[in-house]
Design a protein around this motif. Structure first.
Motif, PDB file in Angstrom:
ATOM      1  N   ARG A   1      12.672   2.915   8.908  1.00  0.00           N
ATOM      2  CA  ARG A   1      11.688   1.838   9.081  1.00  0.00           C
ATOM      3  C   ARG A   1      12.349   0.478   9.289  1.00  0.00           C
ATOM      4  N   TYR A   2      13.633   0.431   9.538  1.00  0.00           N
ATOM      5  CA  TYR A   2      14.391  -0.813   9.525  1.00  0.00           C
ATOM      6  C   TYR A   2      14.231  -1.650  10.795  1.00  0.00           C
ATOM      7  N   ARG A   3      14.248  -2.973  10.588  1.00  0.00           N
ATOM      8  CA  ARG A   3      14.239  -3.947  11.678  1.00  0.00           C
ATOM      9  C   ARG A   3      15.663  -4.447  11.857  1.00  0.00           C
ATOM     10  N   PHE A   4      16.218  -4.240  13.043  1.00  0.00           N
ATOM     11  CA  PHE A   4      17.591  -4.668  13.326  1.00  0.00           C
ATOM     12  C   PHE A   4      17.579  -5.956  14.151  1.00  0.00           C
ATOM     13  N   THR A   5      18.426  -6.887  13.723  1.00  0.00           N
ATOM     14  CA  THR A   5      18.590  -8.133  14.463  1.00  0.00           C
ATOM     15  C   THR A   5      20.054  -8.288  14.865  1.00  0.00           C
ATOM     16  N   ARG A   6      20.303  -9.220  15.780  1.00  0.00           N
ATOM     17  CA  ARG A   6      21.664  -9.410  16.273  1.00  0.00           C
ATOM     18  C   ARG A   6      22.450 -10.345  15.361  1.00  0.00           C
ATOM     19  N   ARG A   7      23.594  -9.866  14.922  1.00  0.00           N
ATOM     20  CA  ARG A   7      24.569 -10.673  14.199  1.00  0.00           C
ATOM     21  C   ARG A   7      25.872 -10.660  14.994  1.00  0.00           C
ATOM     22  N   ASP A   8      26.845 -11.461  14.567  1.00  0.00           N
ATOM     23  CA  ASP A   8      28.146 -11.455  15.239  1.00  0.00           C
ATOM     24  C   ASP A   8      28.769 -10.064  15.202  1.00  0.00           C
ATOM     25  N   SER A   9      28.475  -9.297  14.135  1.00  0.00           N
ATOM     26  CA  SER A   9      29.032  -7.950  14.004  1.00  0.00           C
ATOM     27  C   SER A   9      28.205  -6.901  14.736  1.00  0.00           C
ATOM     28  N   GLY A  10      27.102  -7.316  15.356  1.00  0.00           N
ATOM     29  CA  GLY A  10      26.262  -6.363  16.067  1.00  0.00           C
ATOM     30  C   GLY A  10      24.929  -6.168  15.378  1.00  0.00           C
ATOM     31  N   PRO A  11      24.234  -5.049  15.655  1.00  0.00           N
ATOM     32  CA  PRO A  11      22.924  -4.797  15.044  1.00  0.00           C
ATOM     33  C   PRO A  11      23.046  -4.712  13.518  1.00  0.00           C
ATOM     34  N   TYR A  12      22.090  -5.346  12.846  1.00  0.00           N
ATOM     35  CA  TYR A  12      22.147  -5.373  11.383  1.00  0.00           C
ATOM     36  C   TYR A  12      20.738  -5.418  10.812  1.00  0.00           C
ATOM     37  N   SER A  13      20.533  -4.676   9.712  1.00  0.00           N
ATOM     38  CA  SER A  13      19.239  -4.660   9.033  1.00  0.00           C
ATOM     39  C   SER A  13      19.419  -5.018   7.562  1.00  0.00           C
ATOM     40  N   ASN A  14      18.739  -6.061   7.124  1.00  0.00           N
ATOM     41  CA  ASN A  14      18.776  -6.440   5.710  1.00  0.00           C
ATOM     42  C   ASN A  14      18.185  -5.359   4.822  1.00  0.00           C
ATOM     43  N   VAL A  15      17.084  -4.738   5.276  1.00  0.00           N
ATOM     44  CA  VAL A  15      16.415  -3.739   4.447  1.00  0.00           C
ATOM     45  C   VAL A  15      17.294  -2.500   4.287  1.00  0.00           C
ATOM     46  N   ALA A  16      18.010  -2.130   5.350  1.00  0.00           N
ATOM     47  CA  ALA A  16      18.942  -1.010   5.232  1.00  0.00           C
ATOM     48  C   ALA A  16      20.030  -1.317   4.218  1.00  0.00           C
ATOM     49  N   TYR A  17      20.521  -2.558   4.250  1.00  0.00           N
ATOM     50  CA  TYR A  17      21.546  -2.971   3.283  1.00  0.00           C
ATOM     51  C   TYR A  17      20.991  -2.902   1.865  1.00  0.00           C
ATOM     52  N   GLU A  18      19.754  -3.316   1.709  1.00  0.00           N
ATOM     53  CA  GLU A  18      19.110  -3.277   0.397  1.00  0.00           C
ATOM     54  C   GLU A  18      18.948  -1.834  -0.082  1.00  0.00           C
ATOM     55  N   ASP A  19      18.477  -0.963   0.801  1.00  0.00           N
ATOM     56  CA  ASP A  19      18.293   0.440   0.417  1.00  0.00           C
ATOM     57  C   ASP A  19      19.619   1.093   0.037  1.00  0.00           C
ATOM     58  N   LYS A  20      20.660   0.769   0.779  1.00  0.00           N
ATOM     59  CA  LYS A  20      21.982   1.305   0.445  1.00  0.00           C
ATOM     60  C   LYS A  20      22.393   0.874  -0.952  1.00  0.00           C
ATOM     61  N   ASN A  21      22.132  -0.371  -1.279  1.00  0.00           N
ATOM     62  CA  ASN A  21      22.497  -0.860  -2.603  1.00  0.00           C
ATOM     63  C   ASN A  21      21.598  -0.309  -3.697  1.00  0.00           C
ATOM     64  N   ARG A  22      20.377   0.040  -3.351  1.00  0.00           N
ATOM     65  CA  ARG A  22      19.524   0.733  -4.318  1.00  0.00           C
ATOM     66  C   ARG A  22      20.132   2.095  -4.661  1.00  0.00           C
ATOM     67  N   LEU A  23      20.603   2.798  -3.656  1.00  0.00           N
ATOM     68  CA  LEU A  23      21.226   4.100  -3.912  1.00  0.00           C
ATOM     69  C   LEU A  23      22.464   3.943  -4.778  1.00  0.00           C
ATOM     70  N   TYR A  24      23.191   2.857  -4.544  1.00  0.00           N
ATOM     71  CA  TYR A  24      24.353   2.577  -5.395  1.00  0.00           C
ATOM     72  C   TYR A  24      23.906   2.297  -6.827  1.00  0.00           C
ATOM     73  N   ALA A  25      22.829   1.518  -6.970  1.00  0.00           N
ATOM     74  CA  ALA A  25      22.340   1.170  -8.300  1.00  0.00           C
ATOM     75  C   ALA A  25      21.875   2.404  -9.067  1.00  0.00           C
ATOM     76  N   TRP A  26      21.362   3.394  -8.347  1.00  0.00           N
ATOM     77  CA  TRP A  26      20.914   4.635  -8.985  1.00  0.00           C
ATOM     78  C   TRP A  26      22.056   5.645  -9.130  1.00  0.00           C
ATOM     79  N   SER A  27      23.282   5.222  -8.820  1.00  0.00           N
ATOM     80  CA  SER A  27      24.475   6.075  -8.960  1.00  0.00           C
ATOM     81  C   SER A  27      24.407   7.318  -8.076  1.00  0.00           C
ATOM     82  N   LEU A  28      23.787   7.162  -6.899  1.00  0.00           N
ATOM     83  CA  LEU A  28      23.717   8.269  -5.947  1.00  0.00           C
ATOM     84  C   LEU A  28      24.813   8.160  -4.879  1.00  0.00           C
ATOM     85  N   ILE A  29      25.288   6.955  -4.622  1.00  0.00           N
ATOM     86  CA  ILE A  29      26.434   6.762  -3.741  1.00  0.00           C
ATOM     87  C   ILE A  29      27.435   5.850  -4.444  1.00  0.00           C
TER      88      ILE A  29
END
Length: 311
Positions: free
Chosen positions: A169-197
């Motif tokens: 469901r992520y919205r990607f915008t252009r950054r200097d590093s290329g396509p990037y999604s804040n929500v994807a970054y947040e979800d990844k960190n949620r998985l880290y917080a739950w000790s799944l990654i």
């Protein structure tokens, strides 16, 4: 500290920033955080020492204050940042009370499966950087978008357009590093917080990605994450849902394509993306579906709720 997003993101949730203002905040505070953590060293856990570090070195930084002031944040709210009085502990406790909807849960299950499937092709059993992780998600959605549109019938009847409901469901915008999604970054960190990654420092060479400017982080499943994926893996692979089947099939193809690429090869692939070439910094590149599923459509929702939402 790989899950810094817990505090950094939630510190501004009550400030009513627009999506563009929030993205500006993200870019600034992750740069400030990266500089501060590089000189202070990583912290092992959330503790008073870590919260004190954020309130001394990160939140009061002049770039952070300037960005928030330009976004129209009141002087009363700015004082909390300027005086280093952001209630970090309360923000973390609030994070742990988050309730996930079905679309968020399915996205995170597919994200875990992505990490697992990629590890089959990786010499280090991990996705080699946060940069690569973001680009994998982008190209999965982009390839899905290219597929021929057609309709399917779901189990409760009625015709559903597949392509407007499949993919992250992520919205990607252009950054200097290329396509990037804040929500994807947040979800990844949620998985880290739950000790799944887990996220491990694998190189002192950064990639330019958010929170990866000064070093590179590899992403892999934890033992708990491995157990979670094992419970849902076959259900995803053998799903009766055409939406899930198409999504998973495309995801597997993107994994096989990108896993063998060097960082330079992937960077060239990203730079050659036509959407990126036409866009300016901050422009929208790709938008995923906001609503995809009803609870009754996903036969592994119980496991997702138990393992992720209730940690």
């Amino acid at each position: 500290m790989p899950s810094e997003w817990k505090v950094l993101k939630r510190a501004v949730e009550s400030l009513d920033l627009t999506s563009d203002e929030f993205e500006d905040y993200v870019m600034v505070i992750t740069d400030v955080y990266g500089d501060a953590i590089a000189s202070s060293g990583d912290f092992e856990d959330f503790s008073e020492e870590y919260y004190d570090f954020l309130n001394r070195k990160v939140f009061p930084h002049e770039r952070v204050i300037s960005t928030l002031r330009e976004a129209g944040v009141s002087e009363e709210d700015l004082i909390v940042f300027q005086d280093g009085e952001v209630p970090c502990d309360d923000l973390v406790k609030t994070w742990n009370k988050i309730e996930f909807n079905i679309d968020e849960l399915v996205d995170m299950a597919m994200m875990l499966k992505l990490v697992k499937d990629y590890s089959f092709y990786s010499e280090n059993d991990m996705i080699e950087s946060r940069y690569r992780f973001q680009k994998l998600l982008y190209f999965i959605n982009k390839y899905l978008k290219k597929e021929e549109s057609y309709t399917i019938s779901n189990s409760v009847g009625g015709e559903l357009g597949m392509l407007d409901r499949t993919g992250y469901r992520y919205r990607f915008t252009r950054r200097d590093s290329g396509p990037y999604s804040n929500v994807a970054y947040e979800d990844k960190n949620r998985l880290y917080a739950w000790s799944l990654i887990d996220e491990l420092v694998v190189s002192e060479d950064g990639t330019g990605e958010v929170a990866e400017r000064n070093r590179r982080y590899g992403i892999k499943l934890t033992p708990r994450g491995e157990a979670m994926v094992k419970r849902v893996y076959d259900r995803i692979e053998e799903s009766d849902s055409v939406i899930i089947y198409s999504w998973n099939d495309t995801q597997n193809k993107v994994v096989r394509e990108i896993a063998g690429m060097s960082h330079d090869e992937l960077t060239n692939m990203v730079k050659g993306d036509k959407s990126l070439l036409r866009a300016e910094s901050g422009d929208e590149l790709l938008v995923g579906p906001e609503k995809k599923f009803q609870t009754s459509e996903i036969n592994f929702v119980e496991e997702l709720t138990e393992e992720i939402a209730h940690g």
